[in-house]
Design a protein around this motif. Sequence first.
Motif, PDB file in Angstrom:
ATOM      1  N   GLY A 155       0.804  -1.225   0.000  1.00 47.64           N
ATOM      2  CA  GLY A 155       0.000   0.000   0.000  1.00 47.64           C
ATOM      3  C   GLY A 155       0.838   1.277   0.000  1.00 47.64           C
ATOM      4  N   LEU A 156       2.152   1.157   0.082  1.00 46.70           N
ATOM      5  CA  LEU A 156       3.006   2.349   0.103  1.00 46.70           C
ATOM      6  C   LEU A 156       3.085   2.983  -1.286  1.00 46.70           C
ATOM      7  CD1 LEU A 156       5.984   1.105   2.340  1.00 46.70           C
ATOM      8  CD2 LEU A 156       4.139   2.671   2.978  1.00 46.70           C
ATOM      9  N   PRO A 157       3.329   4.298  -1.338  1.00 47.16           N
ATOM     10  CA  PRO A 157       3.451   4.959  -2.639  1.00 47.16           C
ATOM     11  C   PRO A 157       4.547   4.303  -3.493  1.00 47.16           C
ATOM     12  CG  PRO A 157       3.374   6.580  -0.861  1.00 47.16           C
ATOM     13  CD  PRO A 157       3.486   5.234  -0.216  1.00 47.16           C
ATOM     14  N   GLY A 158       4.223   4.051  -4.739  1.00 47.83           N
ATOM     15  CA  GLY A 158       5.188   3.464  -5.663  1.00 47.83           C
ATOM     16  C   GLY A 158       5.222   1.941  -5.656  1.00 47.83           C
ATOM     17  N   ALA A 159       4.475   1.312  -4.765  1.00 47.77           N
ATOM     18  CA  ALA A 159       4.510  -0.155  -4.654  1.00 47.77           C
ATOM     19  C   ALA A 159       4.064  -0.846  -5.935  1.00 47.77           C
ATOM     20  CB  ALA A 159       3.664  -0.621  -3.476  1.00 47.77           C
TER      21      ALA A 159
ATOM     22  N   ALA B  38      14.640   3.174  -7.644  1.00 47.08           N
ATOM     23  CA  ALA B  38      13.480   3.676  -6.901  1.00 47.08           C
ATOM     24  C   ALA B  38      13.913   4.007  -5.481  1.00 47.08           C
ATOM     25  CB  ALA B  38      12.377   2.620  -6.891  1.00 47.08           C
ATOM     26  N   ASP B  39      13.169   4.886  -4.840  1.00 48.40           N
ATOM     27  CA  ASP B  39      13.436   5.196  -3.436  1.00 48.40           C
ATOM     28  C   ASP B  39      12.780   4.116  -2.580  1.00 48.40           C
ATOM     29  OD1 ASP B  39      13.924   6.228  -0.950  1.00 48.40           O
ATOM     30  OD2 ASP B  39      12.525   7.903  -1.138  1.00 48.40           O
TER      31      ASP B  39
ATOM     32  N   ASN C 114       4.814  -0.088  -8.823  1.00 49.95           N
ATOM     33  CA  ASN C 114       5.904  -0.092  -9.803  1.00 49.95           C
ATOM     34  C   ASN C 114       6.963  -1.150  -9.499  1.00 49.95           C
ATOM     35  OD1 ASN C 114       4.729   2.112 -11.151  1.00 49.95           O
ATOM     36  ND2 ASN C 114       5.666   3.523  -9.696  1.00 49.95           N
ATOM     37  N   LEU C 115       6.826  -1.825  -8.360  1.00 53.15           N
ATOM     38  CA  LEU C 115       7.787  -2.858  -7.996  1.00 53.15           C
ATOM     39  C   LEU C 115       7.298  -4.222  -8.463  1.00 53.15           C
ATOM     40  CD1 LEU C 115       8.617  -1.747  -4.333  1.00 53.15           C
ATOM     41  CD2 LEU C 115       9.942  -1.298  -6.408  1.00 53.15           C
ATOM     42  N   ARG C 116       8.227  -5.102  -8.778  1.00 57.62           N
ATOM     43  CA  ARG C 116       7.890  -6.491  -9.107  1.00 57.62           C
ATOM     44  C   ARG C 116       8.101  -7.286  -7.831  1.00 57.62           C
ATOM     45  NH1 ARG C 116      11.804  -8.224 -13.205  1.00 57.62           N
ATOM     46  NH2 ARG C 116      13.044  -6.640 -12.200  1.00 57.62           N
ATOM     47  N   TRP C 117       6.994  -7.650  -7.188  1.00 56.93           N
ATOM     48  CA  TRP C 117       7.043  -8.338  -5.892  1.00 56.93           C
ATOM     49  C   TRP C 117       7.313  -9.815  -6.096  1.00 56.93           C
ATOM     50  CZ3 TRP C 117       7.116  -5.694  -1.412  1.00 56.93           C
ATOM     51  CH2 TRP C 117       6.775  -4.329  -1.499  1.00 56.93           C
ATOM     52  N   THR C 118       8.180 -10.359  -5.288  1.00 51.13           N
ATOM     53  CA  THR C 118       8.508 -11.778  -5.343  1.00 51.13           C
ATOM     54  C   THR C 118       7.385 -12.572  -4.680  1.00 51.13           C
ATOM     55  OG1 THR C 118      10.833 -11.210  -5.124  1.00 51.13           O
ATOM     56  CG2 THR C 118      10.257 -13.486  -4.708  1.00 51.13           C
ATOM     57  N   ALA C 119       6.927 -13.599  -5.363  1.00 48.17           N
ATOM     58  CA  ALA C 119       5.895 -14.470  -4.781  1.00 48.17           C
ATOM     59  C   ALA C 119       6.489 -15.206  -3.584  1.00 48.17           C
ATOM     60  CB  ALA C 119       5.398 -15.462  -5.819  1.00 48.17           C
ATOM     61  N   ARG C 120       5.659 -15.472  -2.628  1.00 50.38           N
ATOM     62  CA  ARG C 120       6.108 -16.156  -1.408  1.00 50.38           C
ATOM     63  C   ARG C 120       6.846 -17.462  -1.721  1.00 50.38           C
ATOM     64  NH1 ARG C 120       2.567 -17.408   3.977  1.00 50.38           N
ATOM     65  NH2 ARG C 120       4.011 -18.920   4.835  1.00 50.38           N
ATOM     66  N   ALA C 121       6.426 -18.173  -2.743  1.00 58.58           N
ATOM     67  CA  ALA C 121       7.080 -19.425  -3.131  1.00 58.58           C
ATOM     68  C   ALA C 121       8.537 -19.196  -3.550  1.00 58.58           C
ATOM     69  CB  ALA C 121       6.310 -20.097  -4.266  1.00 58.58           C
TER      70      ALA C 121
ATOM     71  N   THR D 158      26.100 -11.463   1.717  1.00 62.84           N
ATOM     72  CA  THR D 158      25.103 -10.679   2.439  1.00 62.84           C
ATOM     73  C   THR D 158      23.807 -11.486   2.447  1.00 62.84           C
ATOM     74  OG1 THR D 158      26.078  -8.611   1.661  1.00 62.84           O
ATOM     75  CG2 THR D 158      23.831  -8.493   2.495  1.00 62.84           C
ATOM     76  N   PRO D 159      23.463 -12.083   3.605  1.00 67.32           N
ATOM     77  CA  PRO D 159      22.246 -12.897   3.630  1.00 67.32           C
ATOM     78  C   PRO D 159      21.011 -12.029   3.402  1.00 67.32           C
ATOM     79  CG  PRO D 159      23.236 -12.778   5.828  1.00 67.32           C
ATOM     80  CD  PRO D 159      24.131 -12.035   4.897  1.00 67.32           C
ATOM     81  N   HIS D 160      20.233 -12.395   2.404  1.00 60.15           N
ATOM     82  CA  HIS D 160      19.023 -11.624   2.096  1.00 60.15           C
ATOM     83  C   HIS D 160      18.012 -12.510   1.383  1.00 60.15           C
ATOM     84  CE1 HIS D 160      21.267 -11.489  -1.669  1.00 60.15           C
ATOM     85  NE2 HIS D 160      20.113 -11.255  -2.269  1.00 60.15           N
ATOM     86  N   LEU D 161      16.773 -12.149   1.562  1.00 63.36           N
ATOM     87  CA  LEU D 161      15.639 -12.827   0.961  1.00 63.36           C
ATOM     88  C   LEU D 161      14.924 -11.752   0.131  1.00 63.36           C
ATOM     89  CD1 LEU D 161      13.317 -15.117   3.020  1.00 63.36           C
ATOM     90  CD2 LEU D 161      12.379 -13.382   1.525  1.00 63.36           C
ATOM     91  N   THR D 162      14.999 -11.838  -1.191  1.00 65.42           N
ATOM     92  CA  THR D 162      14.478 -10.783  -2.061  1.00 65.42           C
ATOM     93  C   THR D 162      12.954 -10.723  -1.997  1.00 65.42           C
ATOM     94  OG1 THR D 162      16.374 -11.038  -3.528  1.00 65.42           O
ATOM     95  CG2 THR D 162      14.449  -9.870  -4.416  1.00 65.42           C
ATOM     96  N   LEU D 163      12.454  -9.507  -1.741  1.00 62.10           N
ATOM     97  CA  LEU D 163      11.004  -9.277  -1.649  1.00 62.10           C
ATOM     98  C   LEU D 163      10.447  -8.599  -2.895  1.00 62.10           C
ATOM     99  CD1 LEU D 163      10.903  -7.952   2.028  1.00 62.10           C
ATOM    100  CD2 LEU D 163      10.295 -10.253   1.213  1.00 62.10           C
ATOM    101  N   ALA D 164      11.232  -7.678  -3.478  1.00 60.47           N
ATOM    102  CA  ALA D 164      10.751  -6.932  -4.648  1.00 60.47           C
ATOM    103  C   ALA D 164      11.938  -6.404  -5.433  1.00 60.47           C
ATOM    104  CB  ALA D 164       9.849  -5.772  -4.217  1.00 60.47           C
ATOM    105  N   ARG D 165      11.699  -6.174  -6.719  1.00 64.02           N
ATOM    106  CA  ARG D 165      12.718  -5.590  -7.596  1.00 64.02           C
ATOM    107  C   ARG D 165      12.100  -4.423  -8.351  1.00 64.02           C
ATOM    108  NH1 ARG D 165      13.555 -11.078  -7.928  1.00 64.02           N
ATOM    109  NH2 ARG D 165      15.655 -11.778  -7.461  1.00 64.02           N
TER     110      ARG D 165
END
Length: 190
Positions: A29-33, A139-140, A35-42, A127-134
């Motif tokens: 729901g945040l501004p600009g969301a 983008a800010d 425009n992001l490609r969200w990673t599916a939970r799977a 750098t341990p990370h779990l990608t949520l969106a690209r």
Amino acid sequence: MSSQRLFAAVLPPGRAGDGLAGAVAPLHGLPGAVNLRWTARAGWHYTLAFLGNVDEELLPELYLRLERAAHRTQSFPLRIHGGGRFDGRALWAGAAGDLDTLRLLAERAHAAARRAGVPMEEHRRYTPHLTLARSRVPADLTPYTAALEGFEGMHWEAGELSLVRSNLPVDGVPGEQPRYEVVRAWPLGR
């Protein structure tokens, strides 16, 4: 000769994903969301080593070496924690727990692939990370990382090294995402 697009990873258990899903939902729901490609939970995972396209003939040796890497590494405590970004291009959730062992497992997975004959890029500090969106364009992501700052996921014991096949999406299909399939998994420790 055929090949498979592969990576080594630690997969969070379902309940850990539930907690993260609850923290990520309001970000949509945040501004600009939009425009992001969200990673599916799977697709949520901690990549240890990206192997790229691996020739089928290398798989038996790769399996053997990854199994050794898993057996030489003890299970360790882990949890999804906080968030961050890579430039303005990727939003991710971080990790907390025994990060030294997670990094060691990443190094061992990278070395296993290289020794099996997989051409690997130079190994950088993990750098341990779990990608949520690209984002396709910078983008800010500050509001998103700020919203994830205090996230503390449930604790779990990371006990498995997974080799995952990435099936890329079909070009031109809106909203299509990569599909991930665990090819093999090895328990950590002996």
